[in-house]
Design a protein around this motif. Structure first.
Motif, PDB file in Angstrom:
ATOM      1  N   THR A  89     -34.055  51.619 -38.573  1.00  0.00           N
ATOM      2  CA  THR A  89     -33.550  52.138 -37.275  1.00  0.00           C
ATOM      3  C   THR A  89     -34.531  52.822 -36.433  1.00  0.00           C
ATOM      4  OG1 THR A  89     -31.409  52.537 -38.339  1.00  0.00           O
ATOM      5  CG2 THR A  89     -31.839  53.848 -36.448  1.00  0.00           C
ATOM      6  N   SER A  98     -34.751  44.926 -32.101  1.00  0.00           N
ATOM      7  CA  SER A  98     -33.286  45.041 -32.457  1.00  0.00           C
ATOM      8  C   SER A  98     -32.945  44.421 -33.939  1.00  0.00           C
ATOM      9  CB  SER A  98     -32.290  44.324 -31.400  1.00  0.00           C
ATOM     10  OG  SER A  98     -32.608  43.070 -31.288  1.00  0.00           O
ATOM     11  N   ARG A 100     -32.120  44.252 -37.848  1.00  0.00           N
ATOM     12  CA  ARG A 100     -30.682  44.607 -38.628  1.00  0.00           C
ATOM     13  C   ARG A 100     -31.030  44.616 -39.881  1.00  0.00           C
ATOM     14  NH1 ARG A 100     -25.665  41.934 -35.903  1.00  0.00           N
ATOM     15  NH2 ARG A 100     -24.975  43.698 -34.932  1.00  0.00           N
ATOM     16  N   LEU A 102     -28.985  43.635 -42.565  1.00  0.00           N
ATOM     17  CA  LEU A 102     -27.927  42.785 -42.500  1.00  0.00           C
ATOM     18  C   LEU A 102     -27.003  43.227 -43.716  1.00  0.00           C
ATOM     19  CD1 LEU A 102     -29.045  39.177 -42.088  1.00  0.00           C
ATOM     20  CD2 LEU A 102     -28.214  40.701 -40.731  1.00  0.00           C
ATOM     21  N   PHE A 104     -26.073  46.253 -44.502  1.00  0.00           N
ATOM     22  CA  PHE A 104     -25.184  47.170 -43.816  1.00  0.00           C
ATOM     23  C   PHE A 104     -24.220  46.536 -43.158  1.00  0.00           C
ATOM     24  CE2 PHE A 104     -28.517  50.654 -43.787  1.00  0.00           C
ATOM     25  CZ  PHE A 104     -28.428  50.959 -45.055  1.00  0.00           C
ATOM     26  N   TYR A 105     -24.237  45.260 -42.676  1.00  0.00           N
ATOM     27  CA  TYR A 105     -22.921  44.653 -42.005  1.00  0.00           C
ATOM     28  C   TYR A 105     -22.197  43.515 -43.000  1.00  0.00           C
ATOM     29  CZ  TYR A 105     -25.739  46.114 -38.092  1.00  0.00           C
ATOM     30  OH  TYR A 105     -26.216  47.067 -37.190  1.00  0.00           O
ATOM     31  N   SER A 106     -22.431  43.656 -44.272  1.00  0.00           N
ATOM     32  CA  SER A 106     -21.943  42.892 -45.279  1.00  0.00           C
ATOM     33  C   SER A 106     -20.499  43.686 -45.539  1.00  0.00           C
ATOM     34  CB  SER A 106     -22.423  42.601 -46.527  1.00  0.00           C
ATOM     35  OG  SER A 106     -21.873  42.337 -47.516  1.00  0.00           O
ATOM     36  N   LYS A 107     -19.389  43.056 -45.557  1.00  0.00           N
ATOM     37  CA  LYS A 107     -18.200  43.748 -45.954  1.00  0.00           C
ATOM     38  C   LYS A 107     -17.899  44.004 -47.321  1.00  0.00           C
ATOM     39  CE  LYS A 107     -15.218  42.446 -42.195  1.00  0.00           C
ATOM     40  NZ  LYS A 107     -13.938  41.769 -41.576  1.00  0.00           N
ATOM     41  N   ILE A 110     -20.069  46.794 -48.319  1.00  0.00           N
ATOM     42  CA  ILE A 110     -19.589  48.314 -47.649  1.00  0.00           C
ATOM     43  C   ILE A 110     -18.316  48.664 -48.420  1.00  0.00           C
ATOM     44  CG2 ILE A 110     -18.423  49.054 -45.862  1.00  0.00           C
ATOM     45  CD1 ILE A 110     -19.927  47.613 -43.944  1.00  0.00           C
TER      46      ILE A 110
END
Length: 138
Positions: A89, A98, A100, A102, A104-107, A110
């Motif tokens: 970040t 930009s 990422r 990844l 943190f974008y995995s259901k 999370i």
């Protein structure tokens, strides 16, 4: 002018990180009223998943990993993931990229981490060995 903005951001990050380090290295949360106690623990007497984190961070800055682990093992194990995500970040903010993280974008991650935190929350409040080892001790 874009370079001066980049240097300002880097300087700001270094100053904030330095202040954070100095405060947590200098002041022991166990002995200093400067730090806010956990409102959940104060109201209920039970430990939340974050209880002991301030004391654990203090001990980590002093190099005592095992001591930090006694206060909040979940937080100690989570720090590398958080530092990596925060690093990405910060790099994005400074350089306008930009990238990422990844994970943190995995259901699955999370929901899995949320379930782990809830299980940890319940287990650390069971006053029977070995679960009582999860409660902050000091």
């Amino acid at each position: 002018m874009p370079d001066s903005n980049k240097y300002f951001k880097i300087g700001l990050i270094l100053v904030l990180a330095g202040v954070f380090f100095i405060v947590y290295y200098t002041y022991d949360p166990s002995e200093n009223g400067f730090f806010i106690p956990c409102p959940f623990h104060y109201l209920t007497g039970f430990h939340c998943p974050g209880c002991g984190s301030q004391r654990a961070i203090h001990l980590l800055f002093r190099g005592d990993i095992f001591g930090a682990f006694r206060f909040n093992p979940l937080m100690v194990l989570t720090i590398p993931i958080l530092v990596y995500g925060l690093g990405i970040t910060i790099v994005n903010w400074i350089f306008g990229t930009s990238y990422r993280f990844l994970l943190f974008y995995s259901k699955v991650f999370i929901f899995g981490y949320f379930a782990l935190a809830v299980i940890y929350w319940v287990l650390r409040n069971i006053p029977i060995y070995p679960f009582n080892l999860l409660a902050p001790t000091g």
